[in-house]
Design an enzyme around this catalytic site. Structure first.
Site, PDB file in Angstrom:
ATOM      1  N   GLN A   1      56.327 -29.331  58.283  1.00 14.80           N
ATOM      2  CA  GLN A   1      55.725 -28.472  59.304  1.00 14.80           C
ATOM      3  C   GLN A   1      56.615 -27.685  60.145  1.00 14.80           C
ATOM      4  OE1 GLN A   1      52.582 -28.568  59.594  1.00 14.80           O
ATOM      5  NE2 GLN A   1      51.862 -30.755  58.369  1.00 14.80           N
TER       6      GLN A   1
ATOM      7  N   HIS B   1      55.384 -39.016  57.985  1.00 16.19           N
ATOM      8  CA  HIS B   1      54.388 -38.842  57.010  1.00 16.19           C
ATOM      9  C   HIS B   1      54.344 -39.926  55.862  1.00 16.19           C
ATOM     10  CE1 HIS B   1      51.690 -36.833  54.037  1.00 16.19           C
ATOM     11  NE2 HIS B   1      51.380 -35.995  54.969  1.00 16.19           N
TER      12      HIS B   1
ATOM     13  N   CYS C   1      47.783 -38.877  57.340  1.00 19.09           N
ATOM     14  CA  CYS C   1      48.800 -39.725  56.533  1.00 19.09           C
ATOM     15  C   CYS C   1      49.815 -40.158  57.462  1.00 19.09           C
ATOM     16  CB  CYS C   1      49.466 -38.727  55.576  1.00 19.09           C
ATOM     17  SG  CYS C   1      48.292 -38.115  54.229  1.00 19.09           S
TER      18      CYS C   1
ATOM     19  N   ASP D   1      62.320 -34.016  56.231  1.00 17.94           N
ATOM     20  CA  ASP D   1      60.946 -33.314  55.659  1.00 17.94           C
ATOM     21  C   ASP D   1      60.388 -32.298  56.757  1.00 17.94           C
ATOM     22  OD1 ASP D   1      58.351 -32.835  55.615  1.00 17.94           O
ATOM     23  OD2 ASP D   1      57.690 -35.127  55.811  1.00 17.94           O
TER      24      ASP D   1
ATOM     25  N   LYS E   1      51.742 -24.724  52.674  1.00 17.63           N
ATOM     26  CA  LYS E   1      51.710 -24.814  54.388  1.00 17.63           C
ATOM     27  C   LYS E   1      52.166 -23.439  54.882  1.00 17.63           C
ATOM     28  CE  LYS E   1      51.718 -29.948  54.344  1.00 17.63           C
ATOM     29  NZ  LYS E   1      50.389 -30.047  54.722  1.00 17.63           N
TER      30      LYS E   1
HETATM   31  C1  LIG Z   1      55.277 -33.728  57.823  1.00 18.84           C
HETATM   32  C2  LIG Z   1      54.603 -33.819  56.333  1.00 18.84           C
HETATM   33  N1  LIG Z   1      55.455 -34.239  55.524  1.00 18.84           N
HETATM   34  C3  LIG Z   1      54.966 -34.001  54.289  1.00 18.84           C
HETATM   35  C4  LIG Z   1      53.694 -33.825  53.954  1.00 18.84           C
HETATM   36  C5  LIG Z   1      53.083 -33.717  52.490  1.00 18.84           C
HETATM   37  O1  LIG Z   1      52.971 -32.336  51.863  1.00 18.84           O
HETATM   38  P1  LIG Z   1      52.227 -32.151  50.652  1.00 18.84           P
HETATM   39  O2  LIG Z   1      51.060 -32.626  50.628  1.00 18.84           O
HETATM   40  O3  LIG Z   1      52.395 -30.820  50.670  1.00 18.84           O
HETATM   41  O4  LIG Z   1      53.370 -32.737  49.636  1.00 18.84           O
HETATM   42  C6  LIG Z   1      52.896 -33.234  54.975  1.00 18.84           C
HETATM   43  C7  LIG Z   1      51.477 -32.760  54.651  1.00 18.84           C
HETATM   44  O5  LIG Z   1      50.487 -32.771  55.483  1.00 18.84           O
HETATM   45  C8  LIG Z   1      53.131 -33.168  56.392  1.00 18.84           C
HETATM   46  O6  LIG Z   1      52.621 -32.674  57.166  1.00 18.84           O
END
Ligand SMILES: Cc1ncc(COP(=O)(O)O)c(C=O)c1O
Length: 415
Positions: free
Chosen positions: A210, A130, A373, A207, A233
Site C-alpha cells: 500500500q 496483512h 485480510c 510490506d 495496486k
Molecule cells: C498491506 C498489504 N499487504 C499485502 C497484500 C497482498 O497483496 P497481494 O494480494 O497482491 O499479494 C495486500 C493486499 O491487499 C495489502 O494491502
C-alpha cells in the site's frame, strides 16, 4: 501537503486514460473507491501489454530468434526499471519478480525462514499485518519452532514504538512490518523499525503493497533487507509483484521454486543455480506483465509520485472530515496527516459493513467491506468487519460526496 500540489494534478485528464471509469450501473456512473484492493489500468499499460502480444511475444532466455531476444531484453530491463523506481542501486540482481506481494513474503519465509529459523528465534510482526505476512510467518514459526510476537498498536492506530523497542531483542531474527496499513491507513515509521531490527542483527522485511503505489519509496533510505509490492495496486497488471532483497542476502539464500531457467548446470545427480535474480524465477515468468509494470511505473512517474501522495492525502483528509462529521460513523486509524495514507476504514452504527457496501453498490459506488485480510486486527478493534474507501490518482472529492450520500441512503434504509 500543499494545496498547490493537488491543484497541479489534472484529474480530469488522468481519468481519460482509464476507460473503465466511464462505466455506468443502473444509470449511475461508477465511483471506484476500492483501490487498496486493486487499482484500475490506464491505456498506456493496456497498450504496452497488447503491443507485446502483437509484436514480440516469445519465451525469454530460451530462444536465439529475434522475438525471444526482444522479449528477453524487455523482461530483463523491467527489473532494472523497478530497481530504479524504488531506489535499489544494486539494479536487477536485487529485484525478483513474483506473482504478488503475498508470493514475495512466502519466498522469503520459505527460502530464508525455513533454513535460518529455529527454536529460540523470534519473528516480530505488527498487530496491523496483512494476512500475507501474518499467516506466512505464523506458519513458518510453527514449522521451525520460532516464536511470533506482535508490536502493539495504540488507540489511534499507530505503532507503539516503545513496545517495538522492548519486543525486538537479540533473539529477534526477523522483523516483518507493513509500510502502510491497508485497514487503518497508518504510515508506519519503517526506517525506525529497520534501525531497531539492525541494532539486534535481525533482518527487516517491509510490506510495501500500500506504499509503493502512492508515494516515493526508497528502499535504501529505509535500509530494508527485503521490500515487496504488487503491480495490480499501482495501475499495473495483475499477476506480477516484486521482491527487493539486498544482494548479499539473496545470494546466500537457497531458491524457493525449482525448475527451468533458475539453474546453471544440471546432471542426474546435482544442479547448480543461476545468477540473481533468475535463481528465484523458475519457469516461464510473467513477461507481458513485466512489460505492463514498466508502463505503469512510467505512467506514475510521469505524474510524479510526490504529487500522487499529495493528492491521496488530500482526498483522505476530505473523506475523513466528511465521515467524522457523521456522529454514527466510526473511523479507524490515525487522524489525517503525514502518517495517514489514502484510505479510510469505517463502520456505520447499526449497519453491517457488507450491507453498507451492497447499498453503495446499488448507487454504483464500489468500496470494500470485510476484514481486509486483517482478521486479528479487526478482533482487536472489536468488530467483525469494516467498510473501506480507498483512493487513487483518478479519484475526486465529488466521488467522496457520492460516498457520503450513499451512506446517508443506507442510514435511511436501516432507520
Ligand atoms: C498491506 C498489504 N499487504 C499485502 C497484500 C497482498 O497483496 P497481494 O494480494 O497482491 O499479494 C495486500 C493486499 O491487499 C495489502 O494491502
Amino acid at each position: 501537503m500543499s494545496q498547490r500540489n493537488l491543484e497541479a494534478l489534472d484529474v480530469g485528464a488522468i481519468r481519460e486514460a482509464f476507460p473503465i471509469l466511464q462505466r455506468e450501473f443502473n444509470g449511475e456512473q461508477l465511483v471506484y473507491l476500492d483501490n487498496a484492493a486493486t487499482t484500475q489500468t490506464p491505456d498506456p499499460v493496456i497498450d504496452a501489454m497488447s503491443d507485446y502480444y502483437r509484436e514480440y511475444n516469445a519465451n525469454v532466455h530460451r530462444g536465439i530468434h529475434h522475438l525471444s531476444q526482444e522479449a528477453s531484453i524487455a523482461y530483463e530491463e523491467a527489473h532494472d526499471r523497478v530497481a530504479e523506481f524504488i531506489g535499489a542501486n544494486g539494479g536487477r540482481e536485487e529485484i525478483v519478480f513474483t506473482k504478488n506481494t503475498t508470493e514475495a513474503e512466502n519466498l522469503v519465509a520459505y527460502a530464508w525462514g525455513l533454513n535460518e529459523l529455529g527454536p529460540g528465534d523470534e519473528i516480530v510482526l505488527t498487530e496491523m499485518e496483512h494476512h500475507a505476512s501474518l499467516v506466512t510467518w505464523q506458519q513458518i514459526g510453527k514449522r521451525t519452532g520460532a516464536e511470533v510476537k506482535y508490536i502493539r498498536i495504540d488507540d489511534d492506530g499507530r505503532l507503539d514504538m516503545d513496545h517495538a523497542a522492548d519486543l525486538i531483542t537479540d533473539d529477534t531474527a526477523m522483523v516483518s512490518a507493513v509500510h502502510v496499513s491497508n485497514t487503518l491507513g497508518t504510515v508506519n515509521p519503517v526506517s525506525d523499525l529497520v534501525d531497531i531490527a539492525h541494532d539486534h542483527d535481525a533482518l527487516a522485511f517491509i510490506d510495501g503493497a500500500q506504499a509503493v503505489p502512492n508515494r516515493p519509496v526508497d528502499v535504501e533510505a529505509i535500509d530494508a533487507d527485503f521490500y515487496a509490492f504488487s503491480g495490480h495496486k499501482m495501475a499495473g497488471p495483475t499477476g506480477i509483484g516484486a521482491l527487493y532483497g539486498k544482494k548479499a542476502i539473496l545470494e546466500a539464500m537457497q531458491p524457493y521454486l525449482y525448475g527451468g531457467d533458475m539453474i546453471t548446470k544440471v546432471t542426474y545427480e546435482e544442479s547448480t543455480w543461476n545468477d540473481l535474480p533468475w535463481k528465484f524465477e523458475a519457469g516461464t515468468p510473467q513477461i507481458a506483465e513485466a512489460v505492463g509494470l514498466v508502463a505503469a511505473i512510467d505512467y506514475l512517474e510521469d505524474i510524479g509520485m510526490d504529487r500522487i501522495e499529495a493528492h491521496e492525502q488530500e482526498l483522505a483528509r476530505y473523506a475523513y472530515d466528511q465521515l467524522d462529521a457523521e456522529p454514527d460513523v466510526e473511523i479507524y486509524g490515525p487522524e489525517p496527516g503525514p502518517d495517514r495514507g489514502g484510505l479510510v476504514g469505517f463502520n456505520l452504527e447499526g449497519v453491517h459493513a457488507h450491507d453498507l457496501a451492497s447499498i453503495m453498490n446499488d448507487h454504483a459506488v464500489a468500496i470494500r467491506a470485510g476484514d481486509h485480510c486483517t482478521q486479528p486486527l479487526h478482533d482487536k478493534l472489536g468488530v467483525a468487519a469494516s467498510a473501506r474507501a480507498s483512493f487513487y490518482v483518478y479519484n475526486t472529492k465529488a466521488e467522496i460526496d457520492d460516498l457520503v450520500a450513499a451512506i446517508d441512503n443506507a442510514r435511511q434504509l436501516f432507520a
